[in-house]
Design a protein around this motif. Structure first.
Motif, PDB file in Angstrom:
ATOM      1  N   ALA B 153     -42.678   0.706 -91.526  1.00  0.00           N
ATOM      2  CA  ALA B 153     -41.789  -0.439 -91.306  1.00  0.00           C
ATOM      3  C   ALA B 153     -40.421  -0.188 -91.936  1.00  0.00           C
ATOM      4  O   ALA B 153     -39.379  -0.410 -91.312  1.00  0.00           O
ATOM      5  CB  ALA B 153     -42.421  -1.710 -91.880  1.00  0.00           C
ATOM      6  N   GLU B 172     -38.187   4.220-102.416  1.00  0.00           N
ATOM      7  CA  GLU B 172     -39.633   4.392-102.246  1.00  0.00           C
ATOM      8  C   GLU B 172     -40.220   4.752-103.603  1.00  0.00           C
ATOM      9  O   GLU B 172     -39.699   5.612-104.301  1.00  0.00           O
ATOM     10  CB  GLU B 172     -39.910   5.503-101.230  1.00  0.00           C
ATOM     11  N   HIS B 180     -48.872   4.226 -95.772  1.00  0.00           N
ATOM     12  CA  HIS B 180     -50.258   4.385 -95.335  1.00  0.00           C
ATOM     13  C   HIS B 180     -50.381   5.180 -94.046  1.00  0.00           C
ATOM     14  O   HIS B 180     -51.372   5.847 -93.806  1.00  0.00           O
ATOM     15  CB  HIS B 180     -50.905   3.011 -95.123  1.00  0.00           C
ATOM     16  N   THR B 187     -54.223   7.170 -84.133  1.00  0.00           N
ATOM     17  CA  THR B 187     -53.984   5.731 -84.218  1.00  0.00           C
ATOM     18  C   THR B 187     -54.233   5.031 -82.892  1.00  0.00           C
ATOM     19  O   THR B 187     -53.903   5.546 -81.831  1.00  0.00           O
ATOM     20  CB  THR B 187     -52.532   5.462 -84.646  1.00  0.00           C
ATOM     21  N   PHE B 188     -54.847   3.842 -83.032  1.00  0.00           N
ATOM     22  CA  PHE B 188     -55.046   3.012 -81.845  1.00  0.00           C
ATOM     23  C   PHE B 188     -53.710   2.453 -81.423  1.00  0.00           C
ATOM     24  O   PHE B 188     -52.821   2.358 -82.240  1.00  0.00           O
ATOM     25  CB  PHE B 188     -56.056   1.888 -82.143  1.00  0.00           C
ATOM     26  N   THR B 333     -42.646  -3.350 -98.376  1.00  0.00           N
ATOM     27  CA  THR B 333     -43.468  -2.700 -99.400  1.00  0.00           C
ATOM     28  C   THR B 333     -44.939  -2.561 -99.033  1.00  0.00           C
ATOM     29  O   THR B 333     -45.722  -2.040 -99.822  1.00  0.00           O
ATOM     30  CB  THR B 333     -43.349  -3.465-100.729  1.00  0.00           C
ATOM     31  N   TYR B 335     -48.982  -2.831 -97.944  1.00  0.00           N
ATOM     32  CA  TYR B 335     -50.221  -3.499 -98.356  1.00  0.00           C
ATOM     33  C   TYR B 335     -51.072  -2.607 -99.237  1.00  0.00           C
ATOM     34  O   TYR B 335     -50.796  -1.419 -99.406  1.00  0.00           O
ATOM     35  CB  TYR B 335     -51.022  -3.880 -97.113  1.00  0.00           C
ATOM     36  N   GLU B 361     -60.504   7.685 -92.453  1.00  0.00           N
ATOM     37  CA  GLU B 361     -59.296   8.238 -91.832  1.00  0.00           C
ATOM     38  C   GLU B 361     -59.037   9.642 -92.349  1.00  0.00           C
ATOM     39  O   GLU B 361     -58.695  10.556 -91.592  1.00  0.00           O
ATOM     40  CB  GLU B 361     -58.076   7.361 -92.153  1.00  0.00           C
ATOM     41  N   LYS B 414     -61.771   2.276 -83.269  1.00  0.00           N
ATOM     42  CA  LYS B 414     -61.178   3.616 -83.259  1.00  0.00           C
ATOM     43  C   LYS B 414     -62.078   4.608 -84.001  1.00  0.00           C
ATOM     44  O   LYS B 414     -62.316   5.723 -83.525  1.00  0.00           O
ATOM     45  CB  LYS B 414     -59.799   3.556 -83.928  1.00  0.00           C
ATOM     46  N   ARG B 501     -49.683  -5.780-101.878  1.00  0.00           N
ATOM     47  CA  ARG B 501     -49.460  -4.727-102.868  1.00  0.00           C
ATOM     48  C   ARG B 501     -49.657  -5.252-104.272  1.00  0.00           C
ATOM     49  O   ARG B 501     -49.242  -6.364-104.571  1.00  0.00           O
ATOM     50  CB  ARG B 501     -48.009  -4.277-102.801  1.00  0.00           C
ATOM     51  N   THR B 543     -46.191  -4.961 -93.299  1.00  0.00           N
ATOM     52  CA  THR B 543     -47.376  -5.597 -93.851  1.00  0.00           C
ATOM     53  C   THR B 543     -47.158  -6.284 -95.192  1.00  0.00           C
ATOM     54  O   THR B 543     -48.094  -6.881 -95.699  1.00  0.00           O
ATOM     55  CB  THR B 543     -48.494  -4.564 -93.998  1.00  0.00           C
ATOM     56  N   MET B 548     -50.811  -6.445 -90.438  1.00  0.00           N
ATOM     57  CA  MET B 548     -50.409  -6.121 -89.061  1.00  0.00           C
ATOM     58  C   MET B 548     -50.553  -4.625 -88.834  1.00  0.00           C
ATOM     59  O   MET B 548     -50.662  -3.850 -89.778  1.00  0.00           O
ATOM     60  CB  MET B 548     -48.985  -6.610 -88.772  1.00  0.00           C
ATOM     61  N   ASP B 549     -50.555  -4.257 -87.569  1.00  0.00           N
ATOM     62  CA  ASP B 549     -50.753  -2.846 -87.265  1.00  0.00           C
ATOM     63  C   ASP B 549     -49.409  -2.134 -87.125  1.00  0.00           C
ATOM     64  O   ASP B 549     -48.351  -2.726 -87.368  1.00  0.00           O
ATOM     65  CB  ASP B 549     -51.621  -2.686 -86.017  1.00  0.00           C
ATOM     66  N   ILE B 550     -49.453  -0.882 -86.722  1.00  0.00           N
ATOM     67  CA  ILE B 550     -48.226  -0.097 -86.660  1.00  0.00           C
ATOM     68  C   ILE B 550     -47.243  -0.645 -85.622  1.00  0.00           C
ATOM     69  O   ILE B 550     -46.075  -0.831 -85.929  1.00  0.00           O
ATOM     70  CB  ILE B 550     -48.548   1.394 -86.417  1.00  0.00           C
TER      71      ILE B 550
HETATM   72  C1  LIG Z   1     -58.213   2.421 -92.353  1.00  0.00           C
HETATM   73  C2  LIG Z   1     -56.987   2.016 -91.640  1.00  0.00           C
HETATM   74  C3  LIG Z   1     -56.741   2.473 -90.355  1.00  0.00           C
HETATM   75  C4  LIG Z   1     -55.623   2.069 -89.653  1.00  0.00           C
HETATM   76  N1  LIG Z   1     -55.435   2.540 -88.387  1.00  0.00           N
HETATM   77  C5  LIG Z   1     -54.381   2.088 -87.665  1.00  0.00           C
HETATM   78  C6  LIG Z   1     -54.190   2.520 -86.323  1.00  0.00           C
HETATM   79  O1  LIG Z   1     -54.969   3.305 -85.805  1.00  0.00           O
HETATM   80  N2  LIG Z   1     -53.159   2.019 -85.612  1.00  0.00           N
HETATM   81  C7  LIG Z   1     -52.294   1.113 -86.159  1.00  0.00           C
HETATM   82  O2  LIG Z   1     -51.387   0.660 -85.455  1.00  0.00           O
HETATM   83  N3  LIG Z   1     -52.420   0.707 -87.450  1.00  0.00           N
HETATM   84  C8  LIG Z   1     -53.447   1.185 -88.215  1.00  0.00           C
HETATM   85  N4  LIG Z   1     -53.586   0.770 -89.512  1.00  0.00           N
HETATM   86  C9  LIG Z   1     -52.574  -0.145 -90.072  1.00  0.00           C
HETATM   87  C10 LIG Z   1     -51.350   0.619 -90.617  1.00  0.00           C
HETATM   88  O3  LIG Z   1     -51.757   1.363 -91.709  1.00  0.00           O
HETATM   89  C11 LIG Z   1     -50.281  -0.361 -91.044  1.00  0.00           C
HETATM   90  O4  LIG Z   1     -49.982  -1.231 -89.996  1.00  0.00           O
HETATM   91  C12 LIG Z   1     -48.976   0.309 -91.425  1.00  0.00           C
HETATM   92  O5  LIG Z   1     -49.219   1.433 -92.196  1.00  0.00           O
HETATM   93  C13 LIG Z   1     -48.103  -0.649 -92.188  1.00  0.00           C
HETATM   94  O6  LIG Z   1     -46.910  -0.041 -92.583  1.00  0.00           O
HETATM   95  P1  LIG Z   1     -45.973  -0.645 -93.683  1.00  0.00           P
HETATM   96  O7  LIG Z   1     -44.722   0.154 -93.686  1.00  0.00           O
HETATM   97  O8  LIG Z   1     -45.848  -2.108 -93.498  1.00  0.00           O
HETATM   98  O9  LIG Z   1     -46.742  -0.492 -95.078  1.00  0.00           O
HETATM   99  P2  LIG Z   1     -47.197   0.809 -95.920  1.00  0.00           P
HETATM  100  O10 LIG Z   1     -47.653   1.870 -95.026  1.00  0.00           O
HETATM  101  O11 LIG Z   1     -48.148   0.289 -96.925  1.00  0.00           O
HETATM  102  O12 LIG Z   1     -45.858   1.295 -96.616  1.00  0.00           O
HETATM  103  C14 LIG Z   1     -45.283   0.639 -97.690  1.00  0.00           C
HETATM  104  C15 LIG Z   1     -44.460   1.631 -98.499  1.00  0.00           C
HETATM  105  O13 LIG Z   1     -43.743   0.942 -99.515  1.00  0.00           O
HETATM  106  C16 LIG Z   1     -43.880   1.609-100.748  1.00  0.00           C
HETATM  107  N5  LIG Z   1     -43.736   0.620-101.812  1.00  0.00           N
HETATM  108  C17 LIG Z   1     -44.624  -0.349-102.154  1.00  0.00           C
HETATM  109  N6  LIG Z   1     -44.142  -1.084-103.155  1.00  0.00           N
HETATM  110  C18 LIG Z   1     -42.932  -0.591-103.454  1.00  0.00           C
HETATM  111  C19 LIG Z   1     -41.933  -0.941-104.407  1.00  0.00           C
HETATM  112  N7  LIG Z   1     -42.111  -1.957-105.227  1.00  0.00           N
HETATM  113  N8  LIG Z   1     -40.798  -0.221-104.449  1.00  0.00           N
HETATM  114  C20 LIG Z   1     -40.607   0.826-103.597  1.00  0.00           C
HETATM  115  N9  LIG Z   1     -41.511   1.203-102.684  1.00  0.00           N
HETATM  116  C21 LIG Z   1     -42.664   0.499-102.605  1.00  0.00           C
HETATM  117  C22 LIG Z   1     -45.240   2.230-100.683  1.00  0.00           C
HETATM  118  O14 LIG Z   1     -45.334   3.311-101.560  1.00  0.00           O
HETATM  119  C23 LIG Z   1     -45.305   2.668 -99.213  1.00  0.00           C
HETATM  120  O15 LIG Z   1     -44.748   3.930 -99.025  1.00  0.00           O
HETATM  121  C24 LIG Z   1     -54.700   1.183 -90.243  1.00  0.00           C
HETATM  122  C25 LIG Z   1     -54.929   0.720 -91.533  1.00  0.00           C
HETATM  123  C26 LIG Z   1     -56.065   1.122 -92.231  1.00  0.00           C
HETATM  124  C27 LIG Z   1     -56.324   0.588 -93.591  1.00  0.00           C
END
Ligand SMILES: Cc1cc2nc3c(=O)[nH]c(=O)nc-3n(C[C@H](O)[C@H](O)[C@H](O)COP(=O)(O)OP(=O)(O)OC[C@H]3O[C@@H](n4cnc5c(N)ncnc54)[C@H](O)[C@@H]3O)c2cc1C
Ligand SMILES: Cc1cc2nc3c(=O)[nH]c(=O)nc-3n(C[C@H](O)[C@H](O)[C@H](O)COP(=O)(O)OP(=O)(O)OC[C@H]3O[C@@H](n4cnc5c(N)ncnc54)[C@H](O)[C@@H]3O)c2cc1C
Ligand code: SF4
Ligand code: SF4
Ligand code: SF4
Ligand code: SF4
Ligand code: SF4
Ligand code: SF4
Ligand code: SF4
Ligand code: SF4
Lengths: 289, 659, 134, 142
Positions: B153, B172, B180, B187-188, B333, B335, B361, B414, B501, B543, B548-550
């Protein structure tokens, strides 16, 4: 130290072994169980219908008595423990109910008593470390499976003497005696309880699963803290042997009997020989008797 | 004495058919301070506006009331006309005699409408007398954005902003961006490889000339308001000089010590003490984990410094505090997953072959520790039967969280597919309560898992999981058949709840944004302002806001970016002057307003004496943050705060004019 | 089989059960965890989650004619694991109470073997009589 | 003052975003309702000071209506919660002071609820009419 003690109906009758072995063992640990000067049956089951407080009058009377004789009361039987603890829990939170009950009982219970199961006494008031230090005859090599049943654990927020899914208090206790503790999945399942009345088939199935699970874990004996559990488990062994040829009968006894043994009590005082499957030969084999 | 002009509009027949506009105009003439009145056919027409301008000038008017349609229609029009005539636009008020009078009272004798219009216009005139000229506020705008969190995101938001030409700082907290998504296998719903689609974006971001990437860093302090935030960022010491490091990996290769890997969720899986979280890390610069490095613990080793060709290792490096000024902030940030050790009946932590979804995974990932082969942790055997349990911790108000984690239905489906693709003879079972697969091609995806890949779905929860003879026994229910079921599995995968988080609440407090009971950040409006927070200038992506998903995280990243870009596309910020204002002489620092304000726009301000010591505290309104709701005004018991444009005086004047 | 689902008349059995047990069946989302862990479910004609379900759709006859209440041992495993905190043991108790109050027993005391009465611990008898006999 | 043809006077304090717009919609839809209401627009119900209501009574209102966005829909996110909370206290106070609660009304009307607005106004006016002219207050404040 003296602790007020509520024996309940069975401890002076069918479960004398439980009563005697506990009293003796605790004496060795410096604790005197002081039987309440007056007591009545607790009712054996906690009334599950909250609309009716009158069902609590019997256990409330016991608590009232205990309050006059100390700030805590201990029981050995899991059933009694469950009923007293839940009654106390409810009355402590239901002022109105407490008044009705006191009225009816012509009592004056104020909710100042802490209900303790004997395992809690051993854990909190004595300490398993202390127990371990007092052990003169470590029960090395005996594979013991503790059986919790329902009454010590559920409902968690009201009675639970330990985590209701993964309890360890029994295991920790047995480990302090030097036993090889067998942890097996069905140790928190129900033995069949009052289905003993009329539904032996159910009891045999339910207790059978527990025994089998302990057996698969390698147990040589099962210990419990409830006369009804013991009864149900013992009586389910014969049918189980028929169903499961691999299963061999094993003794079921009260944990206090092992405690006494470990603390150096002599065997004759601990085992009256009433058990369906006598534990003595096994203990003798292990060089403990 | 005021010089007020009153125009009563006929709106063709829309007003005139039930209101005697001429009579209203005449009545108004009787009011002290009214020097000019007129009714007219179409006030909003070009001719009408010209008329207004002319009259303002000719009669040297200092205030105008237009009795016409709703202010929501033409307030702006008439205020603009006033401005053109040299009159302060806020000295123009509208009396709504159309929508709220002529159109709702159908009395053809015009008695009702005329009476009510007279009242409404009179109230407006009295209110106008108390109006102060107001000026719109221009707030300077720093056209640089801060993105917190470098998951998908945050990456998407940062890239979109940078692409439109504005500078972005991405902070970061881990040594690499990716979040994540970097841990996922395929990924689905499209089953493309996560790394393959993510890595190019990570690289693109790090190469972008408009982006400043601060990894291993955290935001410590945020001050200011929209357009003008001042942030302090702590850049933790990596013990590696980034400008010198070539990313050759020699140091990692030679480092003799290991610590638990955060990236590989598997228990006991190790990484070196000097490390990059995963091979495709961006930036590809290692950091030393000082908590485990003997050089820092007892001044031993030092091998990495010896082997590093460019002499990039610096054991004496200190944390650095960076101060930046930015105009907007995107929070992304992400989940965490709920730790499920508390679910004793599932045996997590006790039974080796009970693993989490994220673990699966890694197992299925080609770049994971098993090279993508599904092998169970206890003995490395290929599991022939795998049970997936959904809703672990989710939808469980008693011991977990009551909400649905939204993505686990999909990723469990998946997982069954990934498993089946790799273990052809294997059998997957899924325990579920409901299948939540709303979304484009999502339900088809789940059906495919069932119909084509042969996953067996059992509707019910699992009551216990235990080991027997090297098998993992799963006891559950299939409520559809009304029976208890028992499965002898080789491995169990838990779809654990998505939770905020760790530290999410603390960060929210630092930023001054609100969060829900769990710690997910609150959007300004769940439907209509989904990526804005209540603090102007701070936006949400991904998230950190809720499960939410990707695809959704990316959409949100882009949406947040577009909000930032539209903000930056203005010269400066123009604000309506409808703002709260504190009379510092009266304020007794009770802070009622401070707690009442939904936008955290009230600041606690020290008044200092000549010697610089604090004499007392007063409330002060941050003009950048105040949205003009007036909640503070009603909250203030000392009457020390008022709302410009809706002052107490103005409201009372209108009430006084009732009769 | 088809059941008729309609608006429940006030003060009917379902309301009574809710009142006596203090439990709210509408909280149940039919996850089946109760059934999954119930050690007596094998002997029930209606597994626990279906008992709650039938309450939700007001099926008194099916509830009262079921044996489930008589074989429930009040072990509380269902309650302990119910994510929504529904205590089925209380619902079962209420069903028993209603039936007992109508003079219908869960067991025939006459049919009990004598050695059971003499050898079993008092808990079995006291509990059994309280739960199964009016 | 209890003359024939007496009609109650109502003051409505409404928020700009929901109820004001709802009232506009009633106009756009050409609905008809009782004319005895005078609307005073504020940015948000959270802006409403209970003293406004006292003042309205003092100035001859027989009844007062406060209306804003539905819970959760507030343009300013939570202003209406503040209003609601204040309102509850204020109502208690009025009750304590012996004021007929038929004179004070609180409602939620969204921008799309023109019909609700119409019915609300008619209903409020009926209720206030049943309470009669607010003589008592006026005698207190000559
Ligand atoms: C088992 C599993 C399988 C999944 N499979 C799929 C799939 O197949 N398809 C799909 O669409 N989605 C899937 N998802 C969901 C997907 O992981 C999330 O939707 C996506 O990763 C969310 O991205 P994000 O950027 O919101 O959060 P994150 O990926 O959690 O990224 C947040 C980032 O912020 C950083 N951060 C946190 N706090 C701070 C701070 N205070 N200061 C600076 N940096 C910080 C973290 O280090 C991290 O790098 C899956 C999830 C799980 C658990
Ligand atoms: C029964 C029902 C209840 C719902 N309830 C909710 C709810 O409670 N909450 C919620 O969040 N969502 C709800 N929704 C979903 C909601 O309606 C949609 O999410 C939303 O309306 C989608 O908005 P849109 O702008 O994408 O599409 P639309 O609302 O369909 O708007 C598309 C517009 O484009 C115009 N258009 C179409 N083709 C052309 C063309 N070729 N040229 C020019 N113009 C064109 C159409 O005339 C229309 O005005 C509900 C849906 C339904 C069916
Ligand atoms: S100003 Fe309003 S009322 Fe007058 S003509 Fe224009 S639209 Fe109609
Ligand atoms: S620190 Fe040195 S050895 Fe390590 S990757 Fe960088 S350049 Fe290579
Ligand atoms: S000094 Fe630390 S990081 Fe460097 S090689 Fe030694 S243990 Fe590894
Ligand atoms: S997405 Fe599916 S598995 Fe996840 S919590 Fe929601 S219903 Fe349960
Ligand atoms: S199609 Fe609609 S009703 Fe059916 S599951 Fe999907 S969202 Fe629910
Ligand atoms: S008017 Fe509203 S936003 Fe502005 S300071 Fe007051 S409460 Fe805060
Ligand atoms: S466990 Fe609770 S929620 Fe689930 S089916 Fe049973 S009673 Fe209903
Ligand atoms: S209390 Fe009754 S229904 Fe609940 S698990 Fe035990 S036997 Fe089953």
């Amino acid at each position: 130290m003296e602790i007020p003690y509520y024996p309940g109906c069975t401890l002076n009758t069918v479960a004398r072994d439980f009563d005697l072995s506990t009293r003796r063992s605790l004496k060795r640990l410096g604790i005197e169980l002081k039987e309440l000067s007056q007591w009545n049956c607790c009712g054996a089951v906690f009334p599950l219908t909250p609309d009716n407080v009158m069902g609590l009058s019997a256990p409330a009377r016991v608590l009232n008595r205990a309050e006059k004789e100390g700030d805590k009361v201990t029981t050995l039987c899991s059933f009694c423990y469950n009923v007293l603890k839940r009654t106390d829990y409810r009355l402590k939170r239901d002022r109105e109910g407490l008044e009705i009950i006191n009225d009816f009982n012509e009592g004056d219970y104020r909710g100042k008593v802490r209900v303790l199961h004997i395992l809690e006494v051993l854990k909190e008031l004595v300490g398993f470390k202390e127990v371990k230090e007092k052990v003169s005859r470590p029960l090395k090599g005996v594979k013991v499976a503790p059986y919790y049943g329902c009454m010590l654990l559920r409902p968690a927020e009201e009675v639970g003497i330990d985590d209701h899914e993964s309890p360890t208090i029994f295991e920790d206790f047995l480990a302090s005696l030097g036993c090889d503790v067998v942890t097996y999945p069905k140790r928190i399942d129900c033995c069949g309880a009052h289905m003993a009345m009329g539904r032996e088939d159910m009891v045999s199935e339910m207790s059978g699963r527990i025994l089998l699970s302990a057996h698969e874990g390698g147990a040589e004996m099962v210990v419990t803290s409830c006369p009804l559990c013991l009864y149900n488990l013992e009586r389910s062994e014969a049918p189980l042997m028929k169903r499961e040829p691999g299963f061999k009968a094993m003794p079921v006894l009260y944990f206090s009997q092992l405690l006494g043994l470990a603390l150096g009590e002599d065997g004759d005082g601990l085992f009256s020989g009433k058990n369906l499957y006598d534990p003595r030969p096994l203990l003798r084999d292990k060089g403990l008797l | 004495m005021a010089r007020i002009g009153v125009f009563v509009c006929q709106c063709g027949n829309n007003i005139a058919s039930t209101v005697d506009t001429q009579k209203v105009a005449e009545e108004m003439k009787k009011i002290p301070g009214v020097v000019y009145t007129q009714d007219y056919k179409f006030m909003c027409s070009a001719v009408g506006q010209e008329l207004l301008k002319k009259v303002v000038k000719e009669h040297r008017l200092d205030g105008i009331v237009v009795a016409a349609c709703s202010p929501h229609m033409h307030e702006k029009t008439f205020r603009k006309a006033c401005e053109a005539a040299g009159l302060n636009p806020y000295r123009c008020e509208i009396a709504n005699i159309r929508e709220q009078c002529s159109w709702v009272h159908h009395d053809k004798t015009k008695k009702t409408g005329t009476l009510k219009s007279t009242d409404l216009t009179r109230m407006t005139i009295e209110r106008l007398k108390k109006n102060k000229p107001l000026k719109t506020i221009n707030i300077p705008l720093k056209k640089k954005a801060l993105v917190i969190g470098g998951g998908i995101a945050g990456i998407q938001a940062a890239l979109d902003i940078a692409e439109s030409g504005y500078e972005v700082i991405l902070v970061e907290k881990e040594p690499s961006i990716g979040g994540h998504m970097a841990q996922l296998s395929e990924t689905f719903p499209t089953m493309d490889c996560s790394q393959c689609i993510l890595t190019p974006k990570m690289v693109e971001l790090s190469m972008h000339e408009k982006v400043r990437l601060l990894t291993y860093s955290e935001v410590e302090k945020v001050e200011g308001y929209i357009g003008n935030f001042r942030v302090q960022i702590r850049k933790k010491a990596k013990s590696v000089i980034e400008d010198l490091c070539t990313g050759c990996g020699e140091c990692i290769e030679k480092c003799p010590f290991k610590a638990d890997s955060e990236f590989e969720v598997m228990k006991g899986h190790k990484r070196k003490v000097i490390y990059v979280p995963f091979p495709q890390a961006v930036p590809n610069i290692p950091v030393i984990d000082r908590e485990h490095c003997p050089k820092f613990l007892k001044d031993k080793c030092g091998i990495c410094a010896k082997v590093c060709g460019p002499k990039a290792i610096d054991y004496s490096q200190q944390d650095e505090i960076i101060t930046e000024e930015v105009g907007a902030i995107v929070v992304a940030t992400g989940y965490d997953l709920m730790p499920v050790e508390s679910f004793g009946e599932y045996g997590y932590g006790r039974i080796k072959d009970v693993v989490s979804g994220l673990y699966f995974e890694r197992l299925a990932s080609a770049s994971g520790p098993t090279g993508g082969e599904i092998r169970r942790p206890s003995d490395g055997k290929v599991p022939e039967t795998v049970v997936f349990i959904q809703c672990v911790g989710s939808r469980d108000p008693k011991r977990g969280v009551p909400y649905c984690s939204k993505i686990c239905c999909m990723y469990s489906a998946k997982h069954t597919m990934l498993y089946k693709h790799k273990v052809h003879h294997g059998q997957a079972y899924v325990f579920y309560m409901d299948i939540r697969s709303g979304g484009k091609r999502y339900d088809e995806f789940v059906r495919r898992a069932i119909e084509e890949e042969g996953a067996v779905y059992l509707r019910g929860r699992v009551s216990s999981v235990y080991e027997r003879d090297g098998k993992v026994i799963v006891e559950g229910a299939d409520t559809l058949s009304g029976t208890q079921v028992e499965i002898e599995a080789d491995m169990v995968v838990l779809a654990t709840a998505i939770v905020p988080r760790k530290g999410a609440k603390e960060l929210a407090q630092r930023l001054g944004i609100s969060y829900d009971t769990y710690g997910f950040y609150n959007e300004s409006h769940p439907k209509l302002r989904p990526v804005e927070t209540n603090t102007a200038g701070i936006f949400l992506a991904g998230t950190c806001q809720g499960p939410m998903d990707i695809p959704d995280s990316v959409a949100q990243g882009s949406a947040a970016a577009s909000k930032v870009i539209s903000l930056f596309s203005r010269e400066d910020l123009v604000r309506e002057p409808i703002l709260a204002e504190v009379d510092e002489r009266v304020c007794n620092a009770c802070w009622d307003c401070y707690y009442a304000c939904p936008y955290s726009a009230i600041e606690q301000h020290p008044l200092k004496g000549r010697d610089g010591s604090i004499v007392r505290w007063v409330a002060r309104v941050n003009e950048g943050a105040c949205q003009g709701c007036g909640v503070c005004v009603a909250a203030c018991r000392s009457k020390a705060i008022d709302l410009k444009g809706y002052t107490d005086e103005q409201v009372y004047a209108a009430i006084n004019a009732l009769v | 089989m088809k059941v008729r689902i309609g608006k429940r008349p006030k003060g009917d059995l379902v309301d009574l059960i809710e009142r006596i047990s203090g439990e709210d069946p509408s909280l149940c989302y039919q996850c089946g965890n109760c059934t999954a862990g119930c050690p007596a479910a094998f002997a029930m004609d209606l597994p626990p989650h279906q008992v709650v379900r039938l309450l939700q759709i007001g099926q008194e006859d099916m509830l009262l004619s079921s044996r489930a209440m008589w074989v429930c041992v009040s072990c509380l495993q269902c309650y302990s694991r119910c994510p929504k905190g529904v205590d089925i043991s209380k619902i079962m108790e209420a069903l028993r109470q209603v039936t007992l109050r109508r003079g219908k027993d869960g067991i025939e005391v006459k049919g009990l073997p004598v050695d059971l009465l003499s050898q079993s611990p008092q808990q079995a008898l006291v509990a059994g009589f309280r739960k199964l006999v009016s | 003052m209890e003359e024939k043809g007496w009609e109650p006077r109502i003051v409505a304090f409404v928020c700009n975003w929901c109820t004001y717009a709802g009232a506009d919609l009633a106009g756009t839809s050409r609905l008809e309702y009782r004319p005895e209401v005078r609307i005073i627009k504020l940015p948000c119900t959270g802006r409403i000071d209970p003293l406004f209501i006292i003042k309205a009574f003092e100035k001859g209102a027989d009844g007062v209506l406060v209306s804003g966005c539905h819970p959760g829909d507030c343009h300013y996110t939570s202003g209406n919660y503040h209003a609601r909370r204040r309102w509850i206290v204020f109502r208690e106070l009025l009750k304590f002071a012996g004021i007929d609660l038929r004179r004070v009304h609180f409602s939620w009307v969204s921008a799309s609820e023109a019909l609700k607005w119409r019915d609300l106004i008619n209903e409020v006016i009926e209720t206030v009419r049943s309470a009669g002219p607010f003589e008592a207050y006026r005698r207190l404040n000559p």
